[in-house]
Scaffold this motif. Structure first.
Motif, PDB file in Angstrom:
ATOM      1  N   ASP A  28       4.083   4.827  -9.924  1.00 19.49           N
ATOM      2  CA  ASP A  28       4.492   3.535  -9.374  1.00 19.49           C
ATOM      3  C   ASP A  28       5.767   3.717  -8.554  1.00 19.49           C
ATOM      4  OD1 ASP A  28       5.471   0.976  -8.904  1.00 19.49           O
ATOM      5  OD2 ASP A  28       4.991   0.247 -10.901  1.00 19.49           O
ATOM      6  N   ILE A  29       5.663   3.619  -7.241  1.00 19.17           N
ATOM      7  CA  ILE A  29       6.780   3.892  -6.346  1.00 19.17           C
ATOM      8  C   ILE A  29       7.932   2.919  -6.571  1.00 19.17           C
ATOM      9  CG2 ILE A  29       5.906   2.560  -4.387  1.00 19.17           C
ATOM     10  CD1 ILE A  29       7.784   5.931  -4.267  1.00 19.17           C
ATOM     11  N   VAL A  30       7.633   1.669  -6.890  1.00 16.26           N
ATOM     12  CA  VAL A  30       8.686   0.677  -7.117  1.00 16.26           C
ATOM     13  C   VAL A  30       9.516   1.061  -8.339  1.00 16.26           C
ATOM     14  CG1 VAL A  30       9.146  -1.736  -7.703  1.00 16.26           C
ATOM     15  CG2 VAL A  30       7.475  -1.178  -5.931  1.00 16.26           C
ATOM     16  N   ALA A  86       8.077  -5.476  -1.886  1.00 17.42           N
ATOM     17  CA  ALA A  86       7.680  -4.365  -2.751  1.00 17.42           C
ATOM     18  C   ALA A  86       6.171  -4.118  -2.716  1.00 17.42           C
ATOM     19  CB  ALA A  86       8.142  -4.619  -4.181  1.00 17.42           C
ATOM     20  N   GLU A  87       5.388  -5.172  -2.573  1.00 17.13           N
ATOM     21  CA  GLU A  87       3.928  -5.007  -2.501  1.00 17.13           C
ATOM     22  C   GLU A  87       3.535  -4.276  -1.219  1.00 17.13           C
ATOM     23  OE1 GLU A  87      -0.069  -7.750  -2.360  1.00 17.13           O
ATOM     24  OE2 GLU A  87       1.663  -8.515  -3.457  1.00 17.13           O
ATOM     25  N   THR A 137       4.405  -0.621  -1.612  1.00 17.52           N
ATOM     26  CA  THR A 137       3.409   0.051  -2.455  1.00 17.52           C
ATOM     27  C   THR A 137       2.138   0.343  -1.664  1.00 17.52           C
ATOM     28  OG1 THR A 137       4.297  -0.975  -4.449  1.00 17.52           O
ATOM     29  CG2 THR A 137       2.037  -0.152  -4.564  1.00 17.52           C
ATOM     30  N   ASP A 138       1.652  -0.648  -0.899  1.00 20.72           N
ATOM     31  CA  ASP A 138       0.447  -0.452  -0.092  1.00 20.72           C
ATOM     32  C   ASP A 138       0.646   0.650   0.941  1.00 20.72           C
ATOM     33  OD1 ASP A 138      -0.792  -2.454  -1.521  1.00 20.72           O
ATOM     34  OD2 ASP A 138      -0.522  -3.985   0.037  1.00 20.72           O
ATOM     35  N   TRP A 141       2.822   3.118   0.828  1.00 24.40           N
ATOM     36  CA  TRP A 141       2.960   4.402   0.122  1.00 24.40           C
ATOM     37  C   TRP A 141       1.598   4.953  -0.294  1.00 24.40           C
ATOM     38  CZ3 TRP A 141       6.602   7.790   0.054  1.00 24.40           C
ATOM     39  CH2 TRP A 141       6.602   8.796  -0.904  1.00 24.40           C
ATOM     40  N   ARG A 142       0.731   4.093  -0.778  1.00 23.34           N
ATOM     41  CA  ARG A 142      -0.609   4.538  -1.208  1.00 23.34           C
ATOM     42  C   ARG A 142      -1.487   4.960  -0.036  1.00 23.34           C
ATOM     43  NH1 ARG A 142      -1.642  -0.227  -5.601  1.00 23.34           N
ATOM     44  NH2 ARG A 142      -0.426   0.711  -7.272  1.00 23.34           N
TER      45      ARG A 142
END
Length: 97
Positions: free
Chosen positions: A27-29, A56-57, A60-61, A63-64
């Motif tokens: 989890d990057i956050v 943050a969402e 995350t998107d 980063w993925r």
């Protein structure tokens, strides 16, 4: 001890150097919050929510969805969180106080 050093809880000196950690696939956050709390020598619960600094969402998107190939791993993100500059680049999180 010089003026830019201060003892931490274990008696070592903090030389105000950048803190770096491997981002990985977790989890990057949470990893960012933990990295900043480590760099600031504080509990993660004492930091403001990351979403006060950025979406943050969306982070995350992004980063993925980044490329995992070595030759195209060029994602770099920089922002300020809790008074620290946070840089995500090539799976490394750097926190500058």
């Amino acid at each position: 001890m010089s003026s830019d050093e201060r003892p931490d809880d274990e008696g070592r000196s903090d030389l105000s150097e950048d803190f770096q950690t491997q981002a990985g696939e977790t989890d990057i956050v949470k990893t960012i919050v933990q990295s900043v709390s480590t760099a600031k020598n504080t509990d993660p619960d004492e930091l403001p929510p990351l979403y006060h600094s950025l979406d943050a969402e969306a982070l995350t998107d992004l980063w993925r969805s980044r490329s995992r190939s070595e030759e195209d791993n060029s994602l770099s993100i920089s922002f300020v969180y809790s008074g620290c500059q946070v840089i995500l680049s090539n799976d490394i999180i750097t926190v500058k106080k």
